[in-house]
Design an enzyme around this catalytic site. Structure first.
Site, PDB file in Angstrom:
ATOM      1  N   ARG A 120      42.239  42.933  16.140  1.00 11.35           N
ATOM      2  CA  ARG A 120      41.413  42.850  17.339  1.00 11.35           C
ATOM      3  C   ARG A 120      42.143  43.570  18.472  1.00 11.35           C
ATOM      4  NH1 ARG A 120      41.169  38.426  21.682  1.00 11.35           N
ATOM      5  NH2 ARG A 120      39.436  39.164  22.937  1.00 11.35           N
ATOM      6  N   HIS A 164      38.678  43.644  28.366  1.00  9.06           N
ATOM      7  CA  HIS A 164      39.812  42.729  28.460  1.00  9.06           C
ATOM      8  C   HIS A 164      40.473  42.941  29.829  1.00  9.06           C
ATOM      9  CE1 HIS A 164      42.544  40.112  25.792  1.00  9.06           C
ATOM     10  NE2 HIS A 164      43.085  40.058  27.005  1.00  9.06           N
ATOM     11  N   GLU A 210      37.596  36.142  27.681  1.00 10.78           N
ATOM     12  CA  GLU A 210      37.967  35.051  28.587  1.00 10.78           C
ATOM     13  C   GLU A 210      37.395  35.210  29.983  1.00 10.78           C
ATOM     14  OE1 GLU A 210      42.097  34.121  28.690  1.00 10.78           O
ATOM     15  OE2 GLU A 210      42.151  33.599  26.574  1.00 10.78           O
ATOM     16  N   ASN A 338      39.381  31.786  21.940  1.00 11.58           N
ATOM     17  CA  ASN A 338      40.824  31.856  22.162  1.00 11.58           C
ATOM     18  C   ASN A 338      41.313  30.423  22.338  1.00 11.58           C
ATOM     19  OD1 ASN A 338      40.296  34.570  22.266  1.00 11.58           O
ATOM     20  ND2 ASN A 338      41.026  34.883  24.365  1.00 11.58           N
ATOM     21  N   TYR A 340      44.710  28.157  22.719  1.00  9.34           N
ATOM     22  CA  TYR A 340      46.157  28.073  22.874  1.00  9.34           C
ATOM     23  C   TYR A 340      46.660  26.643  23.036  1.00  9.34           C
ATOM     24  CZ  TYR A 340      46.561  33.129  23.588  1.00  9.34           C
ATOM     25  OH  TYR A 340      46.555  34.485  23.410  1.00  9.34           O
ATOM     26  N   GLU A 399      42.172  34.442  19.535  1.00  7.79           N
ATOM     27  CA  GLU A 399      43.577  34.439  19.959  1.00  7.79           C
ATOM     28  C   GLU A 399      44.164  33.056  19.716  1.00  7.79           C
ATOM     29  OE1 GLU A 399      44.423  35.766  23.988  1.00  7.79           O
ATOM     30  OE2 GLU A 399      42.960  37.392  23.820  1.00  7.79           O
TER      31      GLU A 399
HETATM   32  C1  PNW Z   1      45.099  35.051  27.107  1.00 12.81           C
HETATM   33  N1  PNW Z   1      45.617  29.232  29.855  1.00 12.81           N
HETATM   34  O1  PNW Z   1      45.307  34.561  28.376  1.00 12.81           O
HETATM   35  C2  PNW Z   1      44.692  36.514  27.242  1.00 12.81           C
HETATM   36  O2  PNW Z   1      43.491  36.807  26.594  1.00 12.81           O
HETATM   37  C3  PNW Z   1      45.763  37.467  26.824  1.00 12.81           C
HETATM   38  O3  PNW Z   1      45.538  38.719  27.417  1.00 12.81           O
HETATM   39  C4  PNW Z   1      47.113  36.894  27.168  1.00 12.81           C
HETATM   40  O4  PNW Z   1      48.154  37.796  26.990  1.00 12.81           O
HETATM   41  C5  PNW Z   1      47.308  35.676  26.284  1.00 12.81           C
HETATM   42  O5  PNW Z   1      46.227  34.777  26.388  1.00 12.81           O
HETATM   43  C6  PNW Z   1      48.603  34.921  26.556  1.00 12.81           C
HETATM   44  O6  PNW Z   1      48.624  34.408  27.846  1.00 12.81           O
HETATM   45  C7  PNW Z   1      45.418  33.202  28.641  1.00 12.81           C
HETATM   46  O7  PNW Z   1      46.226  28.961  30.938  1.00 12.81           O
HETATM   47  C8  PNW Z   1      46.211  32.833  29.690  1.00 12.81           C
HETATM   48  O8  PNW Z   1      45.081  28.310  29.173  1.00 12.81           O
HETATM   49  C9  PNW Z   1      46.269  31.513  30.095  1.00 12.81           C
HETATM   50  C10 PNW Z   1      45.543  30.560  29.431  1.00 12.81           C
HETATM   51  C11 PNW Z   1      44.762  30.907  28.358  1.00 12.81           C
HETATM   52  C12 PNW Z   1      44.703  32.237  27.980  1.00 12.81           C
END
Ligand code: PNW
Length: 493
Positions: A120, A164, A210, A338, A340, A399
């Site tokens: 991706r 993006h 996002e 995504n 995390y 992601e």
């Molecule tokens: C994503 N949060 O950002 C982005 O899609 C990427 O470009 C980035 O490099 C990656 O995750 C890592 O940070 C996020 O605070 C940033 O939950 C912050 C959050 C989630 C996604």
């Protein structure tokens, strides 16, 4: 030990190791590797993920490409923002980043060495339309033609993100970026052009990465490009234009892509986890998921803003037409998520909303990035909620990953066992989801390699490959071996 020998080697060594078909890192362990003679995954023999599950890595254009002035690329809002004093924590910018624009062939080999079958990446809008709209720049598009050909020649399926966050600066200057629906329309024109030119080889497009993050950070609190701090009503209008841009792009791709081209969003849904797995809490977490994502995912999948969202925004609610809602909710082929971290642990409550959000105790752990609290169950619950709430039949994890301190040990190897711990636990929960029938078709690990991490500059490393930002040299971390092993087994290693 094969393992140590491999780990000490740099990239050239890694590919040699794979090409020579030497025993994989698991050799001698109690679980035999299931790779076929040619090193390809033998899915049928694995009890882990469903047959045909896609394993990938993810990146984005501004974070890796560099070459910001090459081949007619126009300026983006991130070029402008990163060159503004005091915006990026280490005072860096992504003018050269990982130099992927020049090193893309090597990077495809890095992917091949992992054994991934999908990738991706995002297209830099301002390479294709330097002014955001009007005359296209064929030389800019050619980079993606070369990249696609290289991926396909190596058996890696491309998944393309159209946006993006690197909006052409010209659209910011002319229209105020996403404050205007002219940007939503320009986005659709760009999407149509890309679908026309690339859908002979690209079967899956993601519209916008996002929405919630770049709108909040870029237009709400002003810490990311374009660095604006709008009023609540202004911010809600931006949200609406972004959702509209998504819907218009879905329609444009349907109209201009080859038959069978598939399209969907890639959203970081606010993740709502039942604090304790009881039927009441699960229901409460579903209600919370629907309400806390009302401005993006809910309106995209339901075609209306929820009553609670409209009541809460009141006179600051966005201005829109019924036609807008119809466009925003244009049917999608899949939902990209995504995932995390758990954003909220939810407890059922006898109140108007039907839930309460548990405050995070100060002792809750986090990874290197303070926002990244490890909660592996997030990757089980988020796709499950999305599938149940909106009857979504195809989901990709677009992601997942973590940053780490990634210091080389005395022998030169980066033993990033914290990243491996994180990935192992998330992938175990993802397998829990697929084994229960949650329709997750693939997983894209963020990220292939260390890159420019937005306002954190080069201070947060998310890669499976370490990048020396001076020499641009790529070196596999131990987690690269973990991921390869997992892909080879099609089960968590
Ligand atoms: C994503 N949060 O950002 C982005 O899609 C990427 O470009 C980035 O490099 C990656 O995750 C890592 O940070 C996020 O605070 C940033 O939950 C912050 C959050 C989630 C996604």
């Amino acid at each position: 030990m094969a393992f140590r020998r491999f780990s000490r080697r740099q990239f050239a060594g890694l590919t040699a190791w794979l090409a020579a078909g030497l025993s994989s890192p698991s050799a001698g362990s109690d679980q035999a590797a299931t790779a076929g003679e040619d090193g390809s995954p033998n899915r049928a023999a694995s009890p882990g993920f469903p047959n045909g599950f896609l394993w990938g890595t993810a990146t984005s254009s501004y974070q890796i490409e560099g070459a910001v002035n090459l081949d007619g690329r126009g300026q983006s809002i991130w070029d402008r923002f990163a060159h503004t004093r005091g915006t990026i924590s280490d005072h860096s910018n992504a003018d050269t980043a990982t130099d992927h624009y020049r090193l893309y062939k090597e990077d495809v080999q890095l992917m091949k060495a992992l054994g991934v079958n999908a990738y991706r990446f995002s297209i830099a809008w301002s390479r294709v339309f330097p002014d955001g709209a009007g005359a296209p720049n064929p030389t800019g598009l050619d980079f993606y033609n070369r990249l696609l050909d290289e991926l396909l020649a190596n058996g890696i399926e491309p998944f393309v993100t159209l946006y993006h966050w690197d909006l052409p600066q010209a659209l910011q200057d002319r229209f105020g970026g996403w404050t205007s629906r002219d940007t939503s329309k320009a986005f659709a024109d760009y999407a149509a052009f890309v679908a026309e030119r690339l859908s002979d080889r690209v079967k899956h497009f993601f519209t916008i990465n996002e929405c919630s993050r770049f709108v909040h950070h870029g237009y709400g609190i002003g810490v990311e490009a374009p660095g604006l701090k709008l009023s609540q009503s202004g911010l809600n209008q931006v949200r609406h234009h972004v959702a509209l841009g998504h819907g218009l792009a879905v329609q444009a791709i349907r109209a201009h892509g080859r038959a069978g081209t598939r399209v969907g969003p890639a959203e970081n849904a606010v993740s709502c986890i039942p604090a304790i797995n009881t039927p009441a809490n699960v229901r409460a977490a579903e209600i919370a998921t629907r309400e806390l994502n009302a401005g993006y995912m809910t309106v995209m999948l339901e075609g209306k803003y929820t009553d609670a969202f409209l009541a809460q925004t009141g006179s600051d609610a966005p201005k829109y037409t019924a036609e807008d809602l119809r466009v925003i909710s244009s049917p999608v082929d899949f939902v990209g998520l995504n995932v995390y971290t758990p954003n909220h642990y939810v407890v059922a409550a006898d109140n108007e909303r039907g839930f309460i959000l548990a405050p995070f105790p100060a002792s809750f752990p986090h990874m290197k990035a303070s926002w990244l609290r490890p909660g592996p169950e997030a990757i089980y619950w988020v796709p499950r909620h999305v599938a149940r709430l909106w009857n979504v039949k195809s989901i990709y994890i677009t992601e997942n990953g973590t940053s780490g301190s990634d210091q080389p040990a005395a022998d030169g190897t980066i033993y990033d066992v914290d990243r491996i711990m994180y990935l192992r636990n998330y992938l175990t929960q993802l397998q829990r989801a697929t084994s229960e029938g949650v329709p997750v078709l693939g997983y894209f690990l963020w990220s292939l390699m260390d890159n420019f991490e937005w306002l954190d500059g080069f201070e947060q490393r998310f890669g499976l490959y370490h990048v020396d930002f001076e020499t641009k040299r790529r070196t596999p971390k131990l987690s690269a071996s973990f991921y390869r092993e997992t892909i080879t087994r099609n089960a968590v290693a």
